[in-house]
Design a protein around this motif. Structure first.
Motif, PDB file in Angstrom:
ATOM      1  N   LEU A 406       0.848  -1.187   0.000  1.00 54.74           N
ATOM      2  CA  LEU A 406       0.000   0.000   0.000  1.00 54.74           C
ATOM      3  C   LEU A 406       0.885   1.239   0.000  1.00 54.74           C
ATOM      4  O   LEU A 406       1.761   1.391   0.849  1.00 54.74           O
ATOM      5  N   LEU A 522      -3.138  -0.303  -8.565  1.00 58.24           N
ATOM      6  CA  LEU A 522      -4.462   0.258  -8.299  1.00 58.24           C
ATOM      7  C   LEU A 522      -4.296   1.681  -7.776  1.00 58.24           C
ATOM      8  O   LEU A 522      -3.849   1.899  -6.651  1.00 58.24           O
ATOM      9  N   TYR A 538     -11.330  -5.932  -3.052  1.00 61.91           N
ATOM     10  CA  TYR A 538      -9.960  -6.256  -2.654  1.00 61.91           C
ATOM     11  C   TYR A 538      -9.852  -7.720  -2.231  1.00 61.91           C
ATOM     12  O   TYR A 538      -8.885  -8.416  -2.590  1.00 61.91           O
ATOM     13  N   ILE A 550       0.312  -6.762  -5.862  1.00 62.78           N
ATOM     14  CA  ILE A 550      -0.591  -5.610  -5.895  1.00 62.78           C
ATOM     15  C   ILE A 550       0.110  -4.410  -5.257  1.00 62.78           C
ATOM     16  O   ILE A 550       0.655  -4.516  -4.161  1.00 62.78           O
ATOM     17  N   SER A 552      -1.000  -0.554  -4.370  1.00 59.86           N
ATOM     18  CA  SER A 552      -2.205   0.269  -4.310  1.00 59.86           C
ATOM     19  C   SER A 552      -1.924   1.658  -3.788  1.00 59.86           C
ATOM     20  O   SER A 552      -1.054   1.864  -2.931  1.00 59.86           O
ATOM     21  N   ALA A 554      -4.375   4.326  -1.968  1.00 59.11           N
ATOM     22  CA  ALA A 554      -5.700   4.447  -1.382  1.00 59.11           C
ATOM     23  C   ALA A 554      -5.598   5.299  -0.131  1.00 59.11           C
ATOM     24  O   ALA A 554      -4.530   5.409   0.491  1.00 59.11           O
ATOM     25  N   HIS A 563      -3.280  -5.622   2.498  1.00 55.77           N
ATOM     26  CA  HIS A 563      -1.911  -5.491   2.024  1.00 55.77           C
ATOM     27  C   HIS A 563      -0.930  -6.044   3.052  1.00 55.77           C
ATOM     28  O   HIS A 563      -1.217  -6.087   4.254  1.00 55.77           O
TER      29      HIS A 563
END
Length: 577
Positions: A406, A522, A538, A550, A552, A554, A563
């Motif tokens: 993340l 993302l 998710y 992944i 991301s 956010a 995450h």
């Protein structure tokens, strides 16, 4: 004169690949036929002057047989020999004129297709379109208008003006000998001037051309600006069409109306400038044309009234004089079109120059290389904006296969720009990004791109609609909560307007399920969804794509639960969160 040579040089640079590249023989052959047909029209005009001579002589002599013969199949006269009848000449002229136009249009669409496709391909290759947009279009505003409209105007005007100029030159060469033979000699101040009508036509036309250019040269920059302000106004209308909901929710109708009015004011102001310049040119060219209608009769009339030439000779001489004078006055008669053509050449040349500039910088920015490795690694990333402001300095990041990371940080800190650098599309920066060979990546931005066409095309993008089995596409839509759209998979619509922001983001996740990328980026990809829907998607991705890494961006804290770790971007540095 230097401007004229520059325009011709630029036009040839735009055209040369079409006439010398693949498919050149078909294009050259088609052009050759068009040229021959146009030359045929000139030859028929020459024949018609002799027909007019015989016809008007028959009228003057009240010769009924010659009159009927020259109207129908043809007739022999003492001074011109056999002449075909007007019915035959007219029928042949119509056929030649129709096919000259038809084949010219065929060449025109073939040339325009090549030019538009060539410019569009260069614009899209090496992501030139992206660099031009990121750096403020590179001085080539409204690329859509330049590819769509300017290519049409360039090809159409180049062929029309080029063939017209060719016909003018051939007409001049053809009729100048006729006029020279008809005009005889004239003595002026004791000097004998052979073929005096030719010199009169030349002096009349040169004077008209010089005056026309002096009056109308301002039309070139005005036509250049006209294309730009028209495109700006059209783009503003498209923006309103594409953002109807946002405008309605903000009650922004008056502000939008004011904005459209402001842009249209520029269109109107430029149009008035064009009108005034055109009015000045038209005043002269219309007067020039009106005088040119009667001028040859005035010049030749003394010989006619003196009995030195018959009525047919008068008509033929005046016609030949008119053809020579009109050929020499080609620029006078076509000045507005030439000005528009020159402006179009400038716009296309400017666009091509901007694309070339973007291509020259194609290798700039952080480099992305594929290597025999497992994870993704970014080393020594420096990222800045087009204005030079730094967003990231000497940053490093590594992500293992299947890991979820993340990325957080303040708004405007450069998180989305970092994603662009990792994708290898951001041209302003340096550093290295190393990714595993043969492992695909998929980027889902906050506002997904939905191409025009069917819903199936949007779901399968960027692969083709036939890349996935029907059951796979339906299952992906159902899994992301869009089962109701399955019956409309093959319906073509403007799906960006039909689907809500949340539905568009769900569709983007359906793409990820179909594509099964090794790396999924993302960028606020669930910002339009509520917390429950966000958590559902998710969880779905982590369950269905266990081997996908992944990364991301956010802002909701709850997203962190999906995450493995967090990284924060702040002050131009990447630090563990």
């Amino acid at each position: 004169m230097s401007n004229a040579f520059a325009a011709i040089r630029d036009a040839w640079a735009l055209s040369r690949p079409f006439w010398t590249g693949e498919g050149r023989w078909a294009a050259r052959g088609l052009l050759a036929v068009v040229v021959v047909l146009n030359l045929g029209l000139v030859a028929m005009n020459v024949i018609l002057t002799y027909w007019q001579r015989g016809f008007y002589n028959a009228l003057e002599a009240k010769d009924w047989d010659s009159f009927i013969g020259l109207l129908l199949l043809g007739h022999s006269t003492a001074d011109t020999g056999f002449l075909p009848g007007f019915s035959l000449l007219a029928a042949l002229y119509i056929v030649v004129a129709v096919y000259a136009l038809y084949l010219k249009q065929a060449l025109q669409i073939r040339w325009r297709k090549w030019l538009a496709e060539s410019l569009a391909a260069r614009w899209l290759s090496h992501r030139a379109y992206y660099r031009m947009a990121a750096s403020g279009d590179g001085g080539a505003d409204n690329p859509d208008q330049r590819i769509a409209d300017d290519t049409r105007l360039f090809v159409e005007n180049t062929l029309t003006l080029g063939l017209g100029l060719m016909r003018a030159v051939v007409t001049l060469v053809s009729f100048v000998f006729v006029l020279w033979g008809l005009s005889g000699d004239m003595t002026v101040f004791g000097v004998n001037i052979p073929g005096y009508l030719v010199w009169v036509a030349l002096a009349y036309s040169v004077a008209g051309t010089w005056i026309t250019h002096a009056i109308g040269r301002k039309l070139v920059p005005l036509n250049f600006r006209k294309e730009r302000v028209e495109a700006d106004f059209r783009y503003s209308l498209v923006r309103v069409r594409d953002h109807v909901e946002g405008i309605a929710l903000h009650r922004g109708e008056e502000e939008e109306r004011a904005g459209l009015e402001w842009r249209f004011t520029a269109v109107v102001a430029n149009w008035w400038d064009v009108m005034r310049a055109t009015k000045q040119v038209t005043f002269f060219t219309q007067g020039f044309g009106q005088v040119a209608t009667i001028f040859p009769f005035v010049v030749v009339a003394p010989n006619y009234f003196a009995g030195r030439i018959p009525l047919g000779g008068l008509i033929q001489t005046s016609t030949a004089f008119g053809q020579v004078q009109e050929s020499l006055s080609w620029l006078v008669n076509n000045y507005p079109e030439v000005a528009e053509w020159r402006a179009t050449v400038q716009r296309l040349t400017g666009f091509e120059r901007a694309v070339s500039e973007a291509e020259a910088h194609a290798g700039e920015g952080p480099s992305v290389s594929t290597e025999a490795r497992d994870g993704l690694e970014a080393l020594g990333l420096d990222v800045w904006l087009p204005d030079g402001r730094r967003l990231l300095e000497d940053a490093s990041l590594s992500v293992a296969p299947g890991e979820a990371v993340l990325l957080t940080g303040p708004s405007g800190s450069g998180k989305s720009t970092l994603f662009r650098a990792l994708a290898g599309i951001w041209p302003f920066g340096r550093g290295r990004v190393r990714v595993p060979a043969g492992r695909a990546a998929l980027f889902l931005p906050q506002r997904p791109y939905l191409p025009l066409g069917t819903l199936r095309r949007s779901v399968c993008y960027p692969t083709t609609e036939t890349a996935f089995h029907e059951d796979q596409v339906q299952e992906a839509l159902a899994d992301v909560g869009l089962a109701r759209l399955i019956p409309r998979l093959d319906s073509a619509d403007d799906w960006e307007r039909v689907l809500s922001g949340g539905e568009q983001q769900r569709l983007a996740f359906a793409r990820a399920l179909l594509q099964r990328p090794a790396w999924l980026f993302l960028d606020e990809a669930t910002a339009s969804l509520d917390a429950a829907a966000e958590a559902e998607l998710y969880a779905l991705v982590r369950e269905r794509l266990p081997g996908t890494a992944i990364i991301s961006i956010a802002h909701r804290p709850a997203v962190a639960a999906f995450h493995d770790r967090s990284v924060r971007l702040e002050g131009g540095r990447l630090v563990p969160a």
